[in-house]
Each structure stands twice: as structure tokens, then as C-alpha cells.
Design a protein around this motif. Structure first.
Motif, PDB file in Angstrom:
ATOM      1  N   ALA A 297       0.850  -1.196   0.000  1.00 20.41           N
ATOM      2  CA  ALA A 297       0.000   0.000   0.000  1.00 20.41           C
ATOM      3  C   ALA A 297       0.880   1.239   0.000  1.00 20.41           C
ATOM      4  O   ALA A 297       2.073   1.190   0.337  1.00 20.41           O
ATOM      5  CB  ALA A 297      -0.930   0.011   1.212  1.00 20.41           C
ATOM      6  N   LEU A 298       0.279   2.371  -0.366  1.00 18.22           N
ATOM      7  CA  LEU A 298       0.961   3.653  -0.288  1.00 18.22           C
ATOM      8  C   LEU A 298       1.016   4.119   1.158  1.00 18.22           C
ATOM      9  O   LEU A 298       0.038   3.998   1.899  1.00 18.22           O
ATOM     10  CB  LEU A 298       0.232   4.695  -1.133  1.00 18.22           C
ATOM     11  CG  LEU A 298       0.447   4.618  -2.643  1.00 18.22           C
ATOM     12  CD1 LEU A 298      -0.678   5.313  -3.374  1.00 18.22           C
ATOM     13  CD2 LEU A 298       1.785   5.241  -3.019  1.00 18.22           C
ATOM     14  N   LEU A 299       2.141   4.671   1.559  1.00 20.32           N
ATOM     15  CA  LEU A 299       2.263   5.194   2.909  1.00 20.32           C
ATOM     16  C   LEU A 299       1.363   6.401   3.119  1.00 20.32           C
ATOM     17  O   LEU A 299       0.736   6.539   4.176  1.00 20.32           O
ATOM     18  CB  LEU A 299       3.725   5.588   3.188  1.00 20.32           C
ATOM     19  CG  LEU A 299       3.986   6.356   4.491  1.00 20.32           C
ATOM     20  CD1 LEU A 299       3.657   5.485   5.692  1.00 20.32           C
ATOM     21  CD2 LEU A 299       5.426   6.842   4.556  1.00 20.32           C
ATOM     22  N   ALA A 300       1.262   7.255   2.116  1.00 20.71           N
ATOM     23  CA  ALA A 300       0.621   8.562   2.331  1.00 20.71           C
ATOM     24  C   ALA A 300      -0.500   8.849   1.352  1.00 20.71           C
ATOM     25  O   ALA A 300      -0.725   9.997   0.992  1.00 20.71           O
ATOM     26  CB  ALA A 300       1.677   9.663   2.252  1.00 20.71           C
ATOM     27  N   GLY A 301      -1.239   7.850   0.921  1.00 16.86           N
ATOM     28  CA  GLY A 301      -2.368   8.112   0.045  1.00 16.86           C
ATOM     29  C   GLY A 301      -1.932   8.377  -1.380  1.00 16.86           C
ATOM     30  O   GLY A 301      -0.742   8.296  -1.727  1.00 16.86           O
ATOM     31  N   PRO A 302      -2.886   8.741  -2.246  1.00 14.25           N
ATOM     32  CA  PRO A 302      -2.591   8.831  -3.675  1.00 14.25           C
ATOM     33  C   PRO A 302      -1.551   9.871  -4.053  1.00 14.25           C
ATOM     34  O   PRO A 302      -0.873   9.744  -5.066  1.00 14.25           O
ATOM     35  CB  PRO A 302      -3.956   9.164  -4.295  1.00 14.25           C
ATOM     36  CG  PRO A 302      -4.782   9.684  -3.172  1.00 14.25           C
ATOM     37  CD  PRO A 302      -4.309   8.987  -1.953  1.00 14.25           C
ATOM     38  N   GLU A 303      -1.390  10.912  -3.222  1.00 13.22           N
ATOM     39  CA  GLU A 303      -0.410  11.945  -3.574  1.00 13.22           C
ATOM     40  C   GLU A 303       1.020  11.498  -3.317  1.00 13.22           C
ATOM     41  O   GLU A 303       1.971  12.041  -3.889  1.00 13.22           O
ATOM     42  CB  GLU A 303      -0.701  13.236  -2.813  1.00 13.22           C
ATOM     43  CG  GLU A 303      -0.418  13.176  -1.322  1.00 13.22           C
ATOM     44  CD  GLU A 303      -1.526  12.565  -0.503  1.00 13.22           C
ATOM     45  OE1 GLU A 303      -1.460  12.660   0.737  1.00 13.22           O
ATOM     46  OE2 GLU A 303      -2.467  11.976  -1.084  1.00 13.22           O
ATOM     47  N   GLY A 304       1.203  10.501  -2.450  1.00 10.86           N
ATOM     48  CA  GLY A 304       2.528   9.974  -2.186  1.00 10.86           C
ATOM     49  C   GLY A 304       3.410  10.920  -1.386  1.00 10.86           C
ATOM     50  O   GLY A 304       2.993  11.970  -0.914  1.00 10.86           O
ATOM     51  N   VAL A 305       4.679  10.525  -1.242  1.00 12.70           N
ATOM     52  CA  VAL A 305       5.699  11.334  -0.553  1.00 12.70           C
ATOM     53  C   VAL A 305       6.766  11.680  -1.580  1.00 12.70           C
ATOM     54  O   VAL A 305       7.427  10.787  -2.123  1.00 12.70           O
ATOM     55  CB  VAL A 305       6.323  10.570   0.634  1.00 12.70           C
ATOM     56  CG1 VAL A 305       7.420  11.404   1.287  1.00 12.70           C
ATOM     57  CG2 VAL A 305       5.266  10.193   1.661  1.00 12.70           C
TER      58      VAL A 305
END
Length: 344
Positions: A297-305
């Protein structure tokens, strides 16, 4: 697979009976007010109770509901599948006929017929279990057809369903709350990861900071959990930038002695959760390790880091703080309570 008749009927606001991976459902276009009201009347359900939304993918779900990190993590583990997420509706979501407030309950089913039906439509489906309110779900398409008869435009009968409804989770909060336990055990939903693998591109910046922060914070609150890190395109010859060490020191966390390492089968098997920094990292892992899809999964949602490589120390520090802020939902309420106690 369903023919076009079911999708056409739903688009007109007519009611379709179809199988899901949990129970048989009654559904129609979530954009059709007439169809949704018809569904309420058939169900005998009060109009104050919202109808769940069925969609074909996580990407489509994001159009109708806000998507916090805990939703990304749960969807990555359980979708397609028998987990319904209650989330805040987006402005578009609030415009759907089945929305009755600030939230929507949304799910991606795992049944091939239901998924094919959803993928054939350019609208989400308002859906409810195929039974009268307060009664147990009907076992198969024949029983649904016998009970609701001419009120149904199309019946897709694929034999018996599992008979157990989905588990419903309030994902507007973190940690999440189980509102109804169903096919997915509550313990599986609430289980905190014990072995987390953080993945970025080169395994010199973001994933290194995430590993160090996670291990440091877990130790502070006494959690038996550990993290490692790796990169999609890691090269052991590249050192960890001094700005990474400085950003971690500012958060009171010592930087580990670290040599970049590529993602491997051994690391993927070791981890019970794999958290990536960008969508492209997730795509790369799923292409190489498709059997591990449920734990990526993405750590920080669709916007990413965003990658701070080559930028100023201030950018590294901001990236480190951003990663730290995303670790709270992963480490759970224990960390949150400790933070509140130390900052009265």
C-alpha cells in the motif's frame, strides 16, 4: 459474465439482482434518484439509512470518497473483498442519490460477475443485500427472483452465495473502528503490522527515514514491531545523504548505519506490510510480486511522498516530518496517546 441487459436496466434506474462475494445484492445506478427510491421501497428500508456503494476499483472509489492513509492500507489488504469502508463523501459523492449525509459506505466486491457488471458501467451502483429489512439474506438467485418477482428487471443467478455479509469499518477515524463484523474477522482488520518494509526508489532517503522513524517510535511506546527498507532501483554504491541524518536527528532519532539494498523476495516474504512512497513503486512491486498484492500500500495516500534527493536540508526535514505524521495510523492509538500525554 453478465450481458448488457443488466447494465442497461441499472442505467434506467431499474433494479438488478446479482451475486457478490458475500450475499446476493439488489442494485441500481447510484445516480438515479428514482432507482434508489425504488430500492428503498423494495427493501422496506428507512430513507434515513444510506445505501452502500459498489465500485469496480480503488481508483473509482477515490472519486466518490475522501481517501486517507488508513483507507489506502485497508483497501490494499482486503479489496477486492468483503470489507466495506465508511468514508467522508467528496462533493461528487454527496451528489449521488444514495448519499444521506457526510459519508458513504463503499466496497469493491471480489465476485467475477459483480466486478464485470461494475466495469461495464460508467456509474457506481447503489446496492443492498437481497432481502427485506430485518430478514436474513436470500441464498441464491432463484430465491431472490421468487421473492421479488416482477419488481426485478434482471436476475443474474450464479448459484448459492457465501451467505455472510461484509465487515463494515469506519475509516474516517484513525485507528479505524469496526461497525459490523462480517466475512472479514475484526481481528484481521485491527491487527497492527509487526514487520514493515518501506520502499522508495534508491533506498537512500525516504525509505531510510521511514525505517528509522518507525523503529524509534515503536521502541518509545513499547510495541514489538520492526521495520526494514529497500529500493526499487537501489545501488549499494550510493551513500545515505547527510541531510537524511540531519533530518532524523532533528526528530530525536539516530540514523542507522545503512547500505542501500534492492527489494528482494526474501524481504517481501519477511514483511507483513509493505509501504511505498509513490504509486509507481506500488506498480513495480505488483508487477514483480503479484502474490504480495494484499500487503502492499501507499504510505501517504494517492499523492505519495515526494523525493527530496538533491534538494535543500529544509526539504529533507519537511519530508521527514511528513513521513513521521503518516506513521501514527500504522503504530496505532498507543502512539497517539503517548504524544497527547507529552504535549498537554
Amino acid at each position: 459474465m453478465p450481458g448488457p441487459a443488466a447494465a442497461t436496466a441499472a442505467a434506467r434506474g431499474e433494479i438488478v439482482a446479482f451475486p457478490t462475494d458475500t450475499v446476493y445484492g439488489l442494485g441500481t445506478s447510484a445516480s438515479s434518484r428514482e432507482g434508489v427510491e425504488r430500492l428503498y421501497r423494495m427493501k422496506g428500508r428507512g430513507p434515513d439509512k444510506p445505501l452502500p456503494l459498489l465500485v469496480a476499483s480503488t481508483a473509482e472509489a477515490r472519486r466518490w470518497v475522501d481517501w486517507p492513509p488508513q483507507a489506502e492500507a485497508l483497501a490494499g489488504r482486503f479489496w477486492p473483498g468483503a470489507l466495506t469502508l465508511v468514508l467522508k463523501a467528496t462533493p461528487q459523492g454527496r451528489g449521488l442519490a444514495c448519499c444521506r449525509g457526510e459519508t458513504l459506505a463503499v466496497r469493491v466486491p471480489a465476485h467475477p460477475v459483480a466486478l464485470a457488471l461494475l466495469e461495464a458501467c460508467d456509474f457506481p451502483w447503489a446496492q443492498t443485500s437481497a432481502n427485506e429489512s430485518g430478514q436474513p439474506p436470500l441464498a441464491d438467485g432463484a430465491a431472490v427472483a421468487a421473492r421479488f418477482g416482477e419488481a426485478l428487471a434482471v436476475v443474474l443467478d450464479c448459484g448459492p452465495a457465501s451467505g455472510k455479509e461484509s465487515t463494515v469499518v469506519d475509516a474516517t477515524v484513525s485507528p479505524v473502528r469496526v461497525l459490523r463484523e462480517g466475512a472479514v474477522p475484526a481481528g484481521d482488520v485491527l491487527a497492527r503490522p509487526r514487520r514493515v518494509l518501506f520502499v522508495c526508489t534508491g533506498n537512500t532517503c525516504r525509505s531510510v527515514m521511514a525505517e528509522a522513524l518507525f523503529n524509534g517510535l515503536a521502541a518509545q511506546v513499547g510495541l514489538e514491531a520492526s521495520a526494514r527498507s529497500a529500493g526499487i532501483a537501489a545501488d549499494p554504491a550510493f551513500p545515505v545523504p547527510a541531510a537524511v541524518r540531519g533530518a532524523l536527528a532533528a526528530e530525536g532519532v539516530p540514523a542507522p548505519e545503512h547500505v542501500p539494498q534492492p527489494v528482494s523476495r526474501e524481504l517481501m516474504d519477511w514483511a507483513d506490510r509493505v509501504l511505498v512512497m509513490e504509486r509507481r513503486h506500488q506498480d513495480a512491486l505488483l508487477a514483480r510480486f503479484p502474490e504480495s498484492a494484499a500487503k502492499v500500500a501507499l504510505l501517504a495516500g494517492p499523492e505519495g511522498v515526494a523525493d527530496p534527493i538533491g534538494q535543500s536540508e529544509a526539504v529533507y526535514a519537511a519530508c521527514c516530518r511528513r513521513i513521521k505524521s503518516e506513521l501514527g495510523p500504522i503504530l496505532g492509538r498507543t502512539l497517539e496517546e503517548k504524544d497527547h500525554a507529552s504535549h498537554p
